[in-house]
Design an enzyme around this catalytic site. Structure first.
Site, PDB file in Angstrom:
ATOM      1  N   GLU A   1      38.005  44.387  45.581  1.00 48.56           N
ATOM      2  CA  GLU A   1      37.419  44.335  46.936  1.00 48.56           C
ATOM      3  C   GLU A   1      36.910  45.651  47.504  1.00 48.56           C
ATOM      4  O   GLU A   1      36.703  45.751  48.711  1.00 48.56           O
ATOM      5  CB  GLU A   1      38.420  43.702  47.922  1.00 48.56           C
ATOM      6  CG  GLU A   1      38.650  42.233  47.645  1.00 48.56           C
ATOM      7  CD  GLU A   1      39.526  41.527  48.676  1.00 48.56           C
ATOM      8  OE1 GLU A   1      40.208  42.214  49.439  1.00 48.56           O
ATOM      9  OE2 GLU A   1      39.523  40.294  48.702  1.00 48.56           O
TER      10      GLU A   1
HETATM   11  C1  BMA Z   1      42.899  39.585  49.014  1.00 49.83           C
HETATM   12  C2  BMA Z   1      43.659  40.353  47.989  1.00 49.83           C
HETATM   13  C3  BMA Z   1      44.827  41.094  48.547  1.00 49.83           C
HETATM   14  C4  BMA Z   1      45.456  40.400  49.708  1.00 49.83           C
HETATM   15  C5  BMA Z   1      45.041  38.975  49.813  1.00 49.83           C
HETATM   16  C6  BMA Z   1      45.575  38.267  51.003  1.00 49.83           C
HETATM   17  O1  BMA Z   1      42.038  40.355  49.720  1.00 49.83           O
HETATM   18  O2  BMA Z   1      42.814  41.126  47.228  1.00 49.83           O
HETATM   19  O3  BMA Z   1      44.443  42.396  48.881  1.00 49.83           O
HETATM   20  O4  BMA Z   1      46.824  40.510  49.634  1.00 49.83           O
HETATM   21  O5  BMA Z   1      43.659  38.868  49.860  1.00 49.83           O
HETATM   22  O6  BMA Z   1      45.078  38.796  52.187  1.00 49.83           O
END
Ligand code: BMA
Length: 691
Positions: free
Chosen positions: A296
């Site tokens: 991300e």
């Molecule tokens: C995504 C993941 C984590 C996070 C999850 C829940 O963005 O990559 O970083 O824990 O969502 O929010």
């Protein structure tokens, strides 16, 4: 003498952050991106802030006489049914009279040997036994051994197991843009699995046995894929060995997530070494499907409104679109590289595309969109989406006292790390179910809604097979006892979602597209490599489970396909508001008389349906190694959940629906504490809940 000085990670990151702030996600200790330790140790939206320190894996010092093998890389070319295997050995031979040889032993015992000359041996393998992703074929493994000899005496050796296969990502253009799809020995695979995070917030508590058990649970839920998420650690070699043996595809993030970094010379040097070490360690595993730069960060630079930081942004591109792919072209050119997840290919643009690449879909949950929004979206490969639930009450009791059993107590809120997490739990519960008056009912309902919500998205994606070619829900496991998106909690207890996954990831799936509720369409999705003859039975029932109408058809489902097979029109039967609240569809796909996939579709949300009181009878039988239960209801019972009061156990099926005239038989193995149980104890301990 070997001396190790261990410094405080918290002090280190805090000092650097004070000198020069660097963006990282909320709920963490500021400055954590400065240090190459698992990010989630510093807190995450499912984990406490507990940056531990010390050595947690074995460290060895090896002495060598004569020479040593540093590492070996095996690459393969598949042509006309034969495989040319190239063994590239990186050998330090200091002494005179050294030579090396590579021997490959096939699963059937045949051996192939070649001398290593100028660091290379080439071995021709005809009639190779190919390694396949689970459900497409077997996972034969070839044992490869390189021996370094000095005057005929072995001074060092290196051994690995490899699989003969091709495995990469296809991005061929198609009518929707560009596909994003794993392709194994020329066959396109629909990837089904979840995201994996560290199994413990305190890493030394992780063991190979725990990891194996978790992976076995993934297999039991019909996964063929797992994504190792970038905010944790690179798993131990055992993890990949298991995936090799069981035909899982591993999506491997490098350990960078949701953060900005500065490529100072010291930081760059340590990162380079980290990448080289891990690539060398993992590149020979047949299960390794893809390297991914990070989690991300590209999408964060594109659209999360990060603080202006031109240096960190330039360093992002330098690291993930320069240094890492360069290192891979040197150390593992054969494995596909993807710059970030989600991405449509890099360059900090279009990271949420539904035309190319992978996608993280968080509008449902983080952005409070209704559950149905999942089905309005078409993904090419959905590598993250999720929905929280409370863990098992036994797990909660491990940290909470009786007085704390309230979602909004201080203790429960301390075990909810997501911003507005409990508000979201209640927001969605209010949409879907009647108010859960007691705490255990709240747990049950939260798991029911989670399972239903993820199921509806997976079924939607699997119906769109071809356009969408992968699903990884967030997340399979927990690192601590917490309210989270996981399907298995910290103590290994399955939530309703994990049982649902076993059904929605079954290779042969029957699902109902109810986009137009009065004209629902049943689809068969076949992820097996052969055509399947199936029988479909669908019934419209009333809330007593009385059958009002029935449809039956025989169908042939082509290999690796998804097709509509039965279009219904229930406008006549579902014309009033009351009919919507008192009637439902039940359907099953049968093979050889047994239901291999089944489901239920209501015309309203569960809270609006007029459920009637229902009695469930459980008849028990016992064999040497299992307790079996045959359950029958005198009406319609939704989401029947079985558990044992005092101990944990996994049932062969659970969280299923019961419909009057049908019975369901499930069993649980007499393992652990159950081994000593009598049938009476089992009966006394059994608890049955339903919606
Ligand atoms: C995504 C993941 C984590 C996070 C999850 C829940 O963005 O990559 O970083 O824990 O969502 O929010």
């Amino acid at each position: 003498m070997l001396r190790l000085d261990i410094h405080s990670p918290s002090r280190y990151v805090t000092e650097l952050y004070q000198k020069r702030p660097l963006w990282g996600v909320d709920s963490t200790m500021a400055g954590y991106p400065y240090l190459r330790k698992a990010h989630c140790m510093f807190g995450w939206d499912w984990g406490p802030v507990l940056p531990d320190l010390g050595i947690w894996r074995d460290v060895t010092i090896r002495g060598c006489v004569g020479g040593r093998i540093r590492d070996v890389y095996y690459t393969q070319r598949h042509q006309q049914g034969a495989v040319t295997l190239t063994c590239q050995a990186h050998i330090d031979a200091w002494a005179e009279g050294c030579d090396a040889v590579c021997t490959v032993t096939a699963p059937d015992g045949r051996t192939f040997t070649a001398p290593i000359q100028a660091g290379k041996a080439i071995i021709q393998i005809d009639t190779p036994q190919l390694w396949w992703v689970r459900n497409l074929g077997d996972q034969p493994l070839y044992r490869c051994r390189v021996e370094l000899r000095q005057n005929g005496k072995t001074v060092d050796h290196h051994e690995r197991r490899i699989g003969l296969r091709t495995l990469t990502i296809s991005q061929a253009e198609d009518e929707w843009g560009k596909e994003f799809c794993f392709i194994n020995n020329g066959v396109k695979v629909f990837a089904m699995g979840a995201n994996y995070i560290p199994e413990d917030q305190l890493l030394p508590r992780c063991t190979n046995a725990r990891t194996r058990r978790l992976l076995e649970d993934c297999k039991a839920a019909n996964y063929n894929f797992i994504r190792v998420w970038g905010g944790g650690v690179y798993p131990g070699t055992d993890f990949y060995d298991w995936c090799d043996e069981n035909g899982f595809i591993v999506w491997q993030d490098f350990m960078f997530a949701c953060s900005a970094y500065l490529l100072t010379p010291a930081f760059e040097a340590t990162v380079r070494q980290e990448i080289i070490d891990n690539v060398i360690r993992l590149r020979n595993h047949p299960s390794l499907g893809l390297w991914c730069g990070n989690n991300e960060i590209e999408s964060a630079w594109e659209g999360w409104g990060l603080p202006e930081d031109p240096q960190a942004k330039a360093d992002y591109l330098a690291l993930f679109e320069g240094i890492i792919p360069d290192l891979l072209s040197q150390y593992d050119p054969d494995t596909f590289y993807w710059p970030s997840s989600p991405s449509s290919g890099g360059g900090i643009r279009d990271t949420s595309s539904n035309q190319a690449g992978d996608m993280h879909y968080w509008a449902v949950w983080h952005n409070f969109k209704p559950i149905e929004a999942f089905r309005q979206y078409y993904y090419r490969f959905c590598s993250e989406y999720g929905f929280e639930s409370l863990p098992n009450v036994k797990t909660i009791r491990a940290f909470a006292e009786e007085k704390d059993l309230d979602l909004c107590s201080n203790v429960m809120e301390a075990h909810q790390k997501c911003t507005q997490g409990n508000e979201k739990v209640m927001f969605y519960l209010a949409q879907m179910v009647n108010y859960p008056y007691d705490f255990e009912r709240l747990i049950y309902c939260s798991q029911l809604v989670q399972a239903d919500c993820i199921r509806s998205n997976v079924e939607h994606m699997r119906r769109a097979r071809g356009r969408c070619m992968g699903s990884a829900y967030w997340q399979v496991n927990d690192s601590n006892p917490v309210i989270s998106w996981s399907s298995i909690d910290y103590f290994g207890r399955w939530k309703g979602l994990h049982y649902a996954a076993r059904r929605f990831y079954a290779p042969l799936l029957l699902s109902c597209d109810d986009t137009d509720p009065l004209r629902p369409v049943l689809h068969v999705t076949n992820d097996t490599p052969t055509a399947q003859d199936v029988k479909i039975v669908c019934r419209l029932r009333d809330h007593r489970a009385t059958i009002l109408r029935e449809w039956r058809i025989d169908a042939r489902s082509a290999a690796l396909s998804s097709q509509p097979c039965l279009a219904l029109d229930v406008e006549q039967q579902i014309s009033t508001a009351r009919e919507k609240r008192t009637r439902y569809l039940e359907y099953a796909l049968l093979q050889g008389g047994t239901a291999v996939s089944a489901g239920t579709t209501l015309f309203v949300r569960p809270k609006a349906f007029e459920f009637l009181p229902v009695r469930i009878d459980a008849e028990m039988t016992e064999s040497d190694d299992a307790f079996s239960l045959t359950l029958r209801a005198d009406g319609f019972a939704k989401s029947v959940c079985l558990s044992l009061r005092a101990v944990d156990c996994v049932f062969s099926d659970n969280w299923f629906d019961l419909h009057g005239d049908q019975k369901v038989t499930v069993y649980t193995k007499k393992e652990g504490p159950l081994a000593a149980w009598s049938a009476d104890t089992f009966r006394e301990q059994l608890e049955i809940k339903h919606y």
